[in-house]
Design an enzyme around this catalytic site. Structure first.
Site, mmCIF file in Angstrom:
data_model
loop_
_atom_site.group_PDB
_atom_site.id
_atom_site.type_symbol
_atom_site.label_atom_id
_atom_site.label_comp_id
_atom_site.label_asym_id
_atom_site.label_seq_id
_atom_site.Cartn_x
_atom_site.Cartn_y
_atom_site.Cartn_z
ATOM 1 N N CYS A 140 46.958 35.581 48.957
ATOM 2 C CA CYS A 140 47.947 34.587 48.525
ATOM 3 C C CYS A 140 47.669 33.185 49.050
ATOM 4 O O CYS A 140 48.039 32.207 48.421
ATOM 5 C CB CYS A 140 49.353 34.994 48.965
ATOM 6 S SG CYS A 140 49.966 36.419 48.064
ATOM 7 N N HIS B 97 53.104 40.429 34.529
ATOM 8 C CA HIS B 97 51.869 41.172 34.772
ATOM 9 C C HIS B 97 51.618 42.090 33.597
ATOM 10 O O HIS B 97 52.207 43.168 33.512
ATOM 11 C CB HIS B 97 51.944 41.974 36.073
ATOM 12 C CG HIS B 97 50.609 42.603 36.405
ATOM 13 N ND1 HIS B 97 50.138 43.726 35.758
ATOM 14 C CD2 HIS B 97 49.646 42.229 37.269
ATOM 15 C CE1 HIS B 97 48.934 44.028 36.231
ATOM 16 N NE2 HIS B 97 48.612 43.141 37.148
#
Lengths: 571, 571
Positions: free
Chosen positions: B77, B396
């Site tokens: 991240c 997603h």
């Protein structure tokens, strides 16, 4: 040869190392050094410096001083990130292995491969040599990036388009104006080519590198080494800045859109740091699209973090700019018809792309890959590499010189920093196929260090300067060849003498530039020692002195660009 | 919710933070964290570490341990270079300003914005939390680059083309083979879709991310997270590796050329590190052309040093690959008809591009810009952005699911990591213009954490998993919608139960995949706790259990790809 020891001379124009090297018959690739050297705007940028636990210690004050010296003297060849460019990489993995003592010797005494002898030349003291040896064992500090927000913060529209003159408000013959860089003053002079008088002195960035014209011939764009662009309106009663922007921290190139239908619409600039280019609105300099040039090198396909943008040329064949990227050795054909969803064609050429110019048909862009000793020929119509020619040592063409050779037909010429030759390359695959993309002839010059060659469609002459030559007799003269009798060799014209500037051993003559008619050739002369300068005008047919322009405002005149010839790529 | 405290569970599949966040009704963008987390190959790469004089001290041993933790937990991240990605930048200028105490609190307790509570979850001890707080105040070490020479050193042609079978040497129905990733084993299993038996287990890179087929359907390409590509020949008596190469240090995507005339000719892979992609010979995996992706971000046009290559899709309309670059938010249309002088069109979309798939016409590529909560529609025929659609939280899609909606016509569906909805987007500007590039409907699912949706041209069903949902009842089930009666909501199928694996609270079911006929749906089930796994096959029409495939060799089965559907982009 120790007259420069006092450091009274600006580094860029007094290549002691070359002088010594040439005198000793050595390889003069250090001409590149001096050519590149000179104050870098990056020297004054505050950068974050880590301590390398394996390196010899360095105080913060030492870091700052060393960093400044590094950017002023070394970055030009070794790179901002010290990953190497024309000089070797100086990253800690290598420098730690070499060690302080080895590095000190190298910095002090130089090397035959081109590293200047910074110590024994007097440029750096022994303490400074030691400082630099320790500095380069530390992690290279990284200068800041510079994106859209940074550009916009510096962008100024001084006179908005709607407030500009609707017609030419002066009586100057715009097409015969010369835009002359006044390097150390951070200015340019606009000189009336007809009257030989200065029209105005305009404030610009530092050490303006080149001037370029918009397609219509109305607007003049200049870019300083500090990446500051100024846009000048020649229609104003007294031409002056109408817009400005700073597009990075260090730069060399600016250009404008030349394809039909895009006249005056767009401008482009490329930077050394950050490694990127930006396309701007040609009316206001508003930055529109930024593209990074970091990428893989030609051939070995290794990542290079700092591929500097060298020259940029505008195609007449397509709505394209050709952006030449030095360390990756690639010419990027950038299509500006759609700036949002932008198409780029990447042409691998050869490492160390630098300067170049169009051939006489304007279909081919001839670009020097200087430290590769090659010239690439980019076909702007078909968007492909037409040829890659081996030439002499470190070609430096400026934009080169086009003429019709009695035997070989259309050729393009380049001088060399590293030897005394002028290479002639055939550029006509249509009617002179057997000579196309080959070095058909190599003229002998008076000695190396040539920066610019020049000719003109109406002229029978080929001119060359040699300002980086260690012999003052040569660096203060200009040579000229008769195109129809090249075998006779060159004539020498004592431009330095003609300038009337005292002979102090520090005069240099540079950059022949024609007027619009093609019957005058202008030269810059300056002496950094006594700070006197002149522009010498020679009659192209008679080869006699025609005029000398002197004015106390002409401080360190270097490059000069005739409006008409620059607008129409006449050379 | 503390059952994971023992650390017995692979980080990638047990998102405690999400569990807690969801349970507390918080934003679950930390689903991205867990989705990204998991062992990074970069953790073991030796990197040069400087000492930041302003930061708290750190021994070499501490550096190495912290660096390993960083790459395993945080880089996904925050980026390899800590410049930020979906997580905030952690460069010293910011972390030094925050200071050790502030950073420790953040790392220990997490944040509602999505930072996991690494400390209170038991993932990191207090000492490790302190270590990481100190580490991120140091300069980020940079992993090495990886160019052509490095790739060639790993490139092996195990069976040269001339030595391969001239015809299919086995009796398998190749088109109905399933390529199944055995994540922790560094292998794939080829499973015969007809007989439900394992054909072979083949050694590959670590944690194969996806499988892709060559256009002819003969060759299977897989890429591990460690950027190792294996090329498998399905014509061999027992299909096995015929070539391999490692193209970087960390990767997610591989694809093959699909334009007419280029079948089986080229392959491409994109890497997270270095940020670049490479085009290879489709017959041997020989690396041919590497292109860097470092560049300017969409919108703000700031330089990003680490834009990772996420998904890559092959156009059926042109000889082009579409390379989706995460942090810059750009889709690069790369024309492979000329690899030497290569043309690229750069389409700005939206930041954080990740996965996606073609619409039913194959003209549009639907790509999720996950942390931007958007989906881009790239027109592969015209090479332009057709639409940019706002959807739910962190879409997603996998490759998404195409079906014909009774009201809205052709739509493409995506689930979300961050909420419980499935977005349906109209994809037919020709006949359903008013719905094109809009989110026409939002289906309610059982709870967030959906990774994959799936349908088939012959099916009336829309399937969705939810393996990242904290409620085991949901994460161990699959939901299915009747396309012709979406208003009725979903049915739940207890796939976890059907697998026969003991209920240990750690089972997860993932990734519906159809067989060639479109009448079976296959699911992976595994329990990281007791290390049992199964593949569950469901009858698409009756929704009843059809088969359970169990085999001790099926270690952590995750993604599976049906050869025919992957070859022809059927989904």
């Amino acid at each position: 040869m120790r007259i420069w020891k006092t450091g009274a001379i600006a580094a860029a124009m007094l290549p002691l190392a070359i002088a010594q090297a040439l005198a000793a018959g050595k390889d003069v690739s250090s001409a590149e050094v001096q050519y590149q050297a000179g104050s870098s705007p990056l020297a004054n940028v505050e950068m974050y410096q880590d301590i390398n636990p394996k390196a010899p210690p360095l105080t913060k004050a030492e870091f700052d001083k060393a960093r400044q010296i590094y950017f002023e003297r070394c970055a030009g060849c070794h790179g901002v990130l010290r990953k190497g460019a024309t000089g070797k990489p100086l990253t800690p993995d290598k420098t730690l292995a070499a060690g302080t003592d080895y590095l000190k010797v190298f910095i002090k005494y130089g090397s035959p491969a081109g590293m200047p002898n910074w110590g024994t030349s007097g440029e750096l003291s022994d303490d400074e040599v030691d400082l630099m040896a320790r500095y380069i064992q530390q992690t290279p500090p990284q200068p800041p990036e510079y994106g859209l927000k940074d550009m916009k913060a510096t962008w100024k529209v001084i006179v908005p388009p709607e407030a500009r003159p609707k017609k030419k408000m002066n009586n100057y013959n715009l097409e015969n104006i010369f835009s002359t860089t006044l390097r150390d003053a951070g200015e340019i002079a606009l000189i009336d080519g007809d009257t030989k008088k200065i029209i105005s002195i305009i404030k610009t960035g530092y050490a303006v590198h080149i001037s370029r014209m918009s397609a219509s011939g109305r607007y003049l764009f200049v870019i300083g080494r500090d990446a500051k662009i100024n846009m000048i309106d020649l229609w104003m009663e007294k031409p002056d800045n109408v817009a400005e922007i700073r597009v990075g921290l260090e730069a060399r190139s600016v250009e404008t859109s030349k394809f039909k239908g895009y006249e005056d619409k767009l401008a482009i600039a490329g930077t050394y740091w950050p490694p990127q280019y930006v396309i701007m609105n040609g009316d206001t300099l508003e930055p529109l699209k930024i593209m990074a040039t970091r990428g893989m090198t030609v051939g070995e396909q290794e990542f290079h973090p700092e591929p500097r943008v060298a020259s940029i040329v505008a195609s007449h064949y397509k709505p394209e700019f050709v952006v030449n990227v030095k360390e990756t050795g690639k010419s990027l054909m950038v299509n500006y018809s759609n700036l949002n969803e932008i198409t780029t064609k990447e042409i691998p050429v050869s490492k160390f792309l630098h300067d170049g110019g169009l051939d006489s048909s304007k279909r081919y862009f001839m670009v020097a890959a200087n430290q590769s000793n090659q010239v690439g020929a980019i076909d702007l119509k078909d968007g492909t590499l037409a040829g890659l020619i081996d030439v002499g040592k470190i070609p430096h063409p400026g934009r080169g010189a086009n003429f019709t050779h009695p035997k070989y037909g259309p050729v393009w010429a380049t001088g060399h920093l590293g030897d005394e030759t002028i290479a002639l390359i055939g550029t006509d695959p249509a009617k002179h196929k057997q000579y196309a993309w080959k070095m058909v002839e190599s003229l002998k010059g008076p000695g190396g260090g040539a920066l610019f060659v020049k000719s003109h469609p109406k002229s029978k002459n080929l001119w060359s300067d040699a300002p980086l030559n260690p012999d003052p007799k040569i660096s203060q003269s200009i040579v000229v060849y008769d195109i129809n009798n090249l075998a006779a060799g060159y004539k020498t014209l004592p431009i330095g003498e003609w300038s009337g500037i005292k002979d102090d051993g520090a005069k240099r003559v540079v950059q022949p530039e024609y007027n619009k008619a093609g019957d005058e050739v202008w030269f810059s002369v300056w002496s950094a020692k006594n700070k006197e300068s002149a522009i010498v005008v020679v009659d192209d047919k008679t080869l006699k002195l025609k005029a000398v322009i002197k004015d106390p405002r002409l401080i360190t005149p270097t490059g000069h660009f005739n409006v008409y010839n620059t607008q129409h790529d006449v050379y």
